[in-house]
Design a protein around this motif. Sequence first.
Motif, PDB file in Angstrom:
ATOM      1  N   ASP A 102       0.825  -1.209   0.000  1.00 50.41           N
ATOM      2  CA  ASP A 102       0.000   0.000   0.000  1.00 50.41           C
ATOM      3  C   ASP A 102       0.862   1.262   0.000  1.00 50.41           C
ATOM      4  O   ASP A 102       0.490   2.282   0.573  1.00 50.41           O
ATOM      5  N   HIS A 103       2.018   1.186  -0.674  1.00 52.30           N
ATOM      6  CA  HIS A 103       3.002   2.266  -0.595  1.00 52.30           C
ATOM      7  C   HIS A 103       2.474   3.613  -1.071  1.00 52.30           C
ATOM      8  O   HIS A 103       2.844   4.662  -0.530  1.00 52.30           O
ATOM      9  N   ALA A 104       1.597   3.632  -2.078  1.00 46.78           N
ATOM     10  CA  ALA A 104       1.098   4.912  -2.593  1.00 46.78           C
ATOM     11  C   ALA A 104       0.280   5.639  -1.524  1.00 46.78           C
ATOM     12  O   ALA A 104       0.492   6.840  -1.266  1.00 46.78           O
ATOM     13  N   ARG A 109      -0.320   9.706   2.653  1.00 45.58           N
ATOM     14  CA  ARG A 109      -0.732  10.046   4.019  1.00 45.58           C
ATOM     15  C   ARG A 109       0.442  10.638   4.803  1.00 45.58           C
ATOM     16  O   ARG A 109       0.277  11.604   5.569  1.00 45.58           O
ATOM     17  N   THR A 110       1.621  10.080   4.603  1.00 47.69           N
ATOM     18  CA  THR A 110       2.807  10.605   5.273  1.00 47.69           C
ATOM     19  C   THR A 110       3.105  12.030   4.828  1.00 47.69           C
ATOM     20  O   THR A 110       3.470  12.882   5.643  1.00 47.69           O
ATOM     21  N   ALA A 111       2.933  12.307   3.537  1.00 48.74           N
ATOM     22  CA  ALA A 111       3.179  13.662   3.025  1.00 48.74           C
ATOM     23  C   ALA A 111       2.225  14.666   3.659  1.00 48.74           C
ATOM     24  O   ALA A 111       2.618  15.789   4.000  1.00 48.74           O
ATOM     25  N   LEU A 112       0.964  14.279   3.828  1.00 45.97           N
ATOM     26  CA  LEU A 112       0.000  15.171   4.479  1.00 45.97           C
ATOM     27  C   LEU A 112       0.399  15.437   5.930  1.00 45.97           C
ATOM     28  O   LEU A 112       0.339  16.586   6.405  1.00 45.97           O
ATOM     29  N   PRO A 187      -7.158   5.303  -1.579  1.00 41.39           N
ATOM     30  CA  PRO A 187      -8.427   4.685  -1.193  1.00 41.39           C
ATOM     31  C   PRO A 187      -9.607   5.617  -1.454  1.00 41.39           C
ATOM     32  O   PRO A 187      -9.428   6.835  -1.626  1.00 41.39           O
ATOM     33  N   PRO A 188     -10.825   5.076  -1.490  1.00 47.30           N
ATOM     34  CA  PRO A 188     -12.017   5.919  -1.661  1.00 47.30           C
ATOM     35  C   PRO A 188     -12.078   6.974  -0.563  1.00 47.30           C
ATOM     36  O   PRO A 188     -11.684   6.733   0.579  1.00 47.30           O
ATOM     37  N   SER A 214      -6.871  15.686   1.430  1.00 53.28           N
ATOM     38  CA  SER A 214      -7.062  14.816   2.603  1.00 53.28           C
ATOM     39  C   SER A 214      -7.244  13.383   2.157  1.00 53.28           C
ATOM     40  O   SER A 214      -7.552  13.100   0.998  1.00 53.28           O
ATOM     41  N   LEU A 215      -7.091  12.469   3.118  1.00 54.38           N
ATOM     42  CA  LEU A 215      -7.338  11.050   2.912  1.00 54.38           C
ATOM     43  C   LEU A 215      -8.304  10.586   3.998  1.00 54.38           C
ATOM     44  O   LEU A 215      -8.139  10.960   5.164  1.00 54.38           O
TER      45      LEU A 215
END
Length: 215
Positions: A102-104, A109-112, A187-188, A214-215
């Motif tokens: 799930d690297h993408a 998420r890490t960048a955010l 993800p959705p 956002s995620l």
Amino acid sequence: MLMLIAFVAIAVSARGEWHEERFSPLYLDETLAETREASILFADLQGFTSFSEQTHPARVAAMLNGYFGRLVPLLEQHGGVVHQIIGDAVMVIFNQRGDQPDHAALAARTALEFQAAATEVAATHPDWPRFRAAVNSGEVLAGLVGGPSGHRKHGVVGDTVNLAARLEAEAPVGKVVVGADTAAALPPGAVLERLPSLQVKGKEGPIEAYVLHSL
């Protein structure tokens, strides 16, 4: 028992030196190279050059340490491999070892969170420059980079890496830009804002990219 202790010590040392391979002359380059999917995060400080020109080097160093002292542990805690820090710029690899399917999403998420933490650090330093960041995902060659002897490092190369760096240069200050392949793997529920088609150096056609909110 002595042999067991020696093997454990070597294993721990080798793991710690993954990205700066000191035993690389013992192996063939073909053995160490492998193609895989990965996500690359780039970030740097907008306006760093002008800030450095007008600021004493000790204050520049204090600023960088203030940021990276908070941000590097965050990147590592989220599974990123901090490949290099050059001045104000940081390059982080996700799925370098092939163990993060799930690297993408992980990189995005890490960048955010990177930007959120950087904003908190900068809140008490209004004169400090701010980060811009980008994530791009795709096929890379993971292996040793360097000369036939001397210093060599485990790294990743390929168009995916180059485009990540180009996207970072297009990112708005305080925001995260993601490439099309990264966006497609999120993800959705991901909130994305498509940018106008980008023309970046070294690419023949327009590039599709998004601001990730956002995620």
